[in-house]
Design a protein around this motif. Structure first.
Motif, PDB file in Angstrom:
ATOM      1  N   ILE A   1       0.845  -1.185   0.000  1.00  0.00           N
ATOM      2  CA  ILE A   1       0.000   0.000   0.000  1.00  0.00           C
ATOM      3  C   ILE A   1       0.888   1.245   0.000  1.00  0.00           C
ATOM      4  N   PHE A   2       0.621   2.172  -0.882  1.00  0.00           N
ATOM      5  CA  PHE A   2       1.456   3.352  -1.056  1.00  0.00           C
ATOM      6  C   PHE A   2       1.537   4.153   0.240  1.00  0.00           C
TER       7      PHE A   2
ATOM      8  N   GLY B   1      -1.827  12.491   1.429  1.00  0.00           N
ATOM      9  CA  GLY B   1      -2.799  11.438   1.189  1.00  0.00           C
ATOM     10  C   GLY B   1      -2.878  10.495   2.370  1.00  0.00           C
ATOM     11  N   TYR B   2      -4.081   9.967   2.604  1.00  0.00           N
ATOM     12  CA  TYR B   2      -4.308   8.981   3.660  1.00  0.00           C
ATOM     13  C   TYR B   2      -5.007   7.770   3.043  1.00  0.00           C
ATOM     14  N   SER B   3      -4.553   6.571   3.391  1.00  0.00           N
ATOM     15  CA  SER B   3      -5.164   5.347   2.895  1.00  0.00           C
ATOM     16  C   SER B   3      -5.386   4.382   4.052  1.00  0.00           C
ATOM     17  N   PHE B   4      -6.438   3.594   3.966  1.00  0.00           N
ATOM     18  CA  PHE B   4      -6.668   2.564   4.971  1.00  0.00           C
ATOM     19  C   PHE B   4      -7.363   1.371   4.329  1.00  0.00           C
TER      20      PHE B   4
ATOM     21  N   PRO C   1      -9.309  -4.311  -0.273  1.00  0.00           N
ATOM     22  CA  PRO C   1      -9.952  -3.053  -0.661  1.00  0.00           C
ATOM     23  C   PRO C   1      -9.332  -1.895   0.110  1.00  0.00           C
ATOM     24  N   VAL C   2      -8.926  -0.862  -0.610  1.00  0.00           N
ATOM     25  CA  VAL C   2      -8.258   0.286   0.003  1.00  0.00           C
ATOM     26  C   VAL C   2      -9.008   1.564  -0.356  1.00  0.00           C
ATOM     27  N   VAL C   3      -9.256   2.377   0.646  1.00  0.00           N
ATOM     28  CA  VAL C   3      -9.856   3.697   0.447  1.00  0.00           C
ATOM     29  C   VAL C   3      -8.760   4.729   0.661  1.00  0.00           C
ATOM     30  N   SER C   4      -8.628   5.661  -0.272  1.00  0.00           N
ATOM     31  CA  SER C   4      -7.617   6.713  -0.179  1.00  0.00           C
ATOM     32  C   SER C   4      -8.270   8.066  -0.399  1.00  0.00           C
ATOM     33  N   VAL C   5      -7.760   9.080   0.274  1.00  0.00           N
ATOM     34  CA  VAL C   5      -8.170  10.452   0.010  1.00  0.00           C
ATOM     35  C   VAL C   5      -6.922  11.315   0.054  1.00  0.00           C
TER      36      VAL C   5
END
Length: 340
Positions: free
Chosen positions: A274-275, A299-302, A314-318
């Motif tokens: 995950i980046f 950016g934030y990803s989880f 499944p990854v959500v990023s904003v």
């Protein structure tokens, strides 16, 4: 620092495969599938043959053949793309014509995507395909047509930018709606990857008009992001989508604000890749933090749920330059997709 955002498919130094074996240089830039900063995507459509019966014609979904010109039509097109079972576009029966099918599963960065491994005694094929809407101003350079669908075929030259031997082919089918199917075939040297790709894209072109729903293919796996609209969270944070849709929105990403203010992305990533630049804890939950644009964007990803296939989660990023807006979106998304 871990990988920077932006995975993609590139033709590199390539030649265009033309019908009847004629080739010419393909100098234009290949559209890519991007993972965080510039998210990708691509889409397609099929024409009904004159020999179809009335019952077969009745099953054809005209949304793929009608141009989406308004914001409302493009929102609806993307919603309908999210409902299609990607693995059903190339059934196992079509893959089996090219060897023994070892695996078929959802995967890659794209949610509306499927991949397969097919092998025979002499070679192994890696095949992947994606359904999406073409970004604004993007269109295939037509090599041939299947009814109303334009088909483009690209194959690489003798090597990639690192000098490695490459044998791959990229085939794109574009429907009048600007939905596209992008299919990639990779194999060891000596394999006619474009021959395989041409055959399989015709199968996909024939399948899409029936709009096969999730569950049509026995190989499809659902996740919490299946069919999800990344713009759905905006009213909760007092934001609206950036318009026009065709220039600013994609099937699995949502832009809000001006410029690079904030982008929400839904995708699949390998759990170990995950980046990120650093990992932090927010609300007792692991969050991956990424800084880019010379530190002007964050950016934030989880991880939003259990693996969908193999190590793909499944990854959500904003991410974006408006940090307060990005953080409001992050917090709202973490509430929407709580830790298991």
């Amino acid at each position: 620092m871990r990988r920077s955002p932006g995975t993609g498919i590139h033709a590199g130094s390539s030649t265009r495969r033309r019908p009847a074996g004629r080739r010419r240089p393909a100098g234009r830039r290949r559209r890519g599938l991007t993972a965080i900063t510039a998210l990708l995507l691509v889409v397609v459509t099929f024409a009904v043959g004159a020999c179809q019966s009335d019952s077969e014609a009745a099953a054809v979904d005209r949304i793929w053949f009608e141009a989406a010109t308004t914001d409302g039509q493009n929102w609806e097109l993307m919603r309908r793309i999210r409902e299609v079972d990607p693995c059903a576009l190339v059934p196992r029966s079509a893959l089996e014509e090219h060897g023994a099918v070892r695996e078929v599963r959802v995967g890659s960065a794209m949610i509306a995507a499927c991949r397969a491994t097919v092998a025979d005694a002499s070679t192994e094929l890696e095949i992947s395909w994606t359904l999406a809407r073409a970004p604004g101003g993007s269109a295939v350079e037509e090599d041939r047509r299947v009814g109303e669908v334009a088909v483009e075929v690209l194959e690489p030259g003798n090597g990639d930018t690192a000098g490695n031997e490459v044998n791959a082919c990229w085939v794109t089918a574009q429907f009048p709606s600007m939905a596209q199917i992008l299919l990639t075939v990779k194999a060891p040297p000596g394999t006619d990857t474009c021959g395989v790709g041409d055959t399989l894209i015709d199968t996909a072109i024939a399948q899409l008009p029936t709009s096969p729903p999730y569950g049509t293919s026995p190989d499809t796996s659902r996740s919490v992001l299946t069919g999800a609209d990344p713009c759905e969270i905006l009213p909760e944070i007092g934001a609206t989508p950036t318009l026009p849709v065709v220039e600013n929105q994609l099937v699995q990403s949502c832009r809000t604000g001006e410029g690079l203010a904030a982008t929400i992305a839904y995708e699949y990533q390998d759990a170990g890749e995950i980046f990120h630049d650093e990992i932090t804890t927010i609300g007792g939950r692991q969050v991956f933090v990424l800084r880019f644009g010379e530190g002007e964007q964050i950016g934030y990803s989880f991880v939003a749920g259990p693996p969908v296939a193999a190590n793909m989660v499944p990854v959500v990023s904003v991410l974006g330059s408006d940090q307060p807006l990005v953080e409001r979106a992050r917090d709202a998304l973490m509430r929407k997709y709580p830790a298991a």
